[in-house]
Design a protein around this motif. Structure first.
Motif, PDB file in Angstrom:
ATOM      1  N   LEU A   1      41.586  18.410 -76.599  1.00  0.00           N
ATOM      2  CA  LEU A   1      40.796  17.848 -77.695  1.00  0.00           C
ATOM      3  C   LEU A   1      40.265  18.964 -78.583  1.00  0.00           C
ATOM      4  O   LEU A   1      40.475  18.953 -79.785  1.00  0.00           O
ATOM      5  N   LEU A   2      39.595  19.933 -77.979  1.00  0.00           N
ATOM      6  CA  LEU A   2      39.058  21.076 -78.714  1.00  0.00           C
ATOM      7  C   LEU A   2      39.957  22.282 -78.454  1.00  0.00           C
ATOM      8  O   LEU A   2      40.015  22.778 -77.340  1.00  0.00           O
ATOM      9  N   ARG A   3      40.658  22.719 -79.438  1.00  0.00           N
ATOM     10  CA  ARG A   3      41.546  23.872 -79.262  1.00  0.00           C
ATOM     11  C   ARG A   3      40.772  25.182 -79.433  1.00  0.00           C
ATOM     12  O   ARG A   3      41.161  26.204 -78.900  1.00  0.00           O
ATOM     13  N   ALA A   4      39.684  25.121 -80.195  1.00  0.00           N
ATOM     14  CA  ALA A   4      38.806  26.272 -80.403  1.00  0.00           C
ATOM     15  C   ALA A   4      37.369  25.775 -80.373  1.00  0.00           C
ATOM     16  O   ALA A   4      37.108  24.586 -80.608  1.00  0.00           O
ATOM     17  N   ALA A   5      36.445  26.669 -80.102  1.00  0.00           N
ATOM     18  CA  ALA A   5      35.035  26.285 -79.992  1.00  0.00           C
ATOM     19  C   ALA A   5      34.524  25.617 -81.266  1.00  0.00           C
ATOM     20  O   ALA A   5      33.735  24.672 -81.210  1.00  0.00           O
TER      21      ALA A   5
ATOM     22  N   ASP B   1      35.898  23.572 -83.122  1.00  0.00           N
ATOM     23  CA  ASP B   1      36.317  22.171 -83.230  1.00  0.00           C
ATOM     24  C   ASP B   1      35.232  21.208 -82.765  1.00  0.00           C
ATOM     25  O   ASP B   1      35.317  20.009 -83.020  1.00  0.00           O
ATOM     26  N   CYS B   2      34.206  21.723 -82.095  1.00  0.00           N
ATOM     27  CA  CYS B   2      33.140  20.837 -81.622  1.00  0.00           C
ATOM     28  C   CYS B   2      32.417  20.161 -82.780  1.00  0.00           C
ATOM     29  O   CYS B   2      31.822  19.096 -82.599  1.00  0.00           O
TER      30      CYS B   2
ATOM     31  N   LEU C   1      38.603  20.720 -73.289  1.00  0.00           N
ATOM     32  CA  LEU C   1      37.937  21.914 -73.805  1.00  0.00           C
ATOM     33  C   LEU C   1      38.905  23.065 -74.012  1.00  0.00           C
ATOM     34  O   LEU C   1      39.987  23.084 -73.409  1.00  0.00           O
ATOM     35  N   PRO C   2      38.507  24.045 -74.837  1.00  0.00           N
ATOM     36  CA  PRO C   2      39.364  25.232 -74.972  1.00  0.00           C
ATOM     37  C   PRO C   2      39.575  25.879 -73.603  1.00  0.00           C
ATOM     38  O   PRO C   2      38.670  25.852 -72.757  1.00  0.00           O
TER      39      PRO C   2
END
Length: 121
Positions: free
Chosen positions: A22-26, A28-29, A51-52
């Motif tokens: 879902l989150l490829r990088a922080a 993206d939150c 999560l990443p």
């Protein structure tokens, strides 16, 4: 963003899809936070795979960035991760000890524990 709305006894939460990134990088939150505002959710239930990959290594900074953003917007976060999978860095384990005193973030072993923790808040 693939999030499901979950009704809890004390409000609405958004839930990630088990096993799906879902989150490829922080950073993206911020999209998850936006979805929370759109759905009037004050909590998020994510799975480790959402999560990443570097989230559980505190040196990466991903956990700090993500947790700070959720705190800033007063959104509680429960993360489901089986014990030992993924492996937690020593510093991440120390973070968990500090987080047990608060109500913002929990790492739990299964969905039932995540829902129970979110409903206590």
């Amino acid at each position: 963003m693939d999030l499901q709305v979950v009704e809890l006894d004390n409000g609405i939460a958004l839930e990630g899809v088990p096993g799906a990134p879902l989150l490829r990088a922080a950073e993206d939150c911020t999209e998850v936070i936006g979805a929370c505002f759109e759905n009037r959710a004050r909590a998020v239930l994510l799975y480790a795979a959402n999560l990443p990959t570097r989230f559980f290594d505190l040196r990466s900074g991903d956990a700090g960035t993500i947790l700070q953003k959720f705190r800033q917007y007063r959104i509680r976060l429960a993360v489901i991760a089986a014990p030992g999978d993924p492996p937690l860095s020593r510093h991440f384990q120390e973070l968990l000890i500090d987080e047990r005193r608060g109500h913002d973030f929990a790492l739990v072993p299964d969905r039932a524990a995540a829902v129970a923790w979110l409903q206590r808040g």
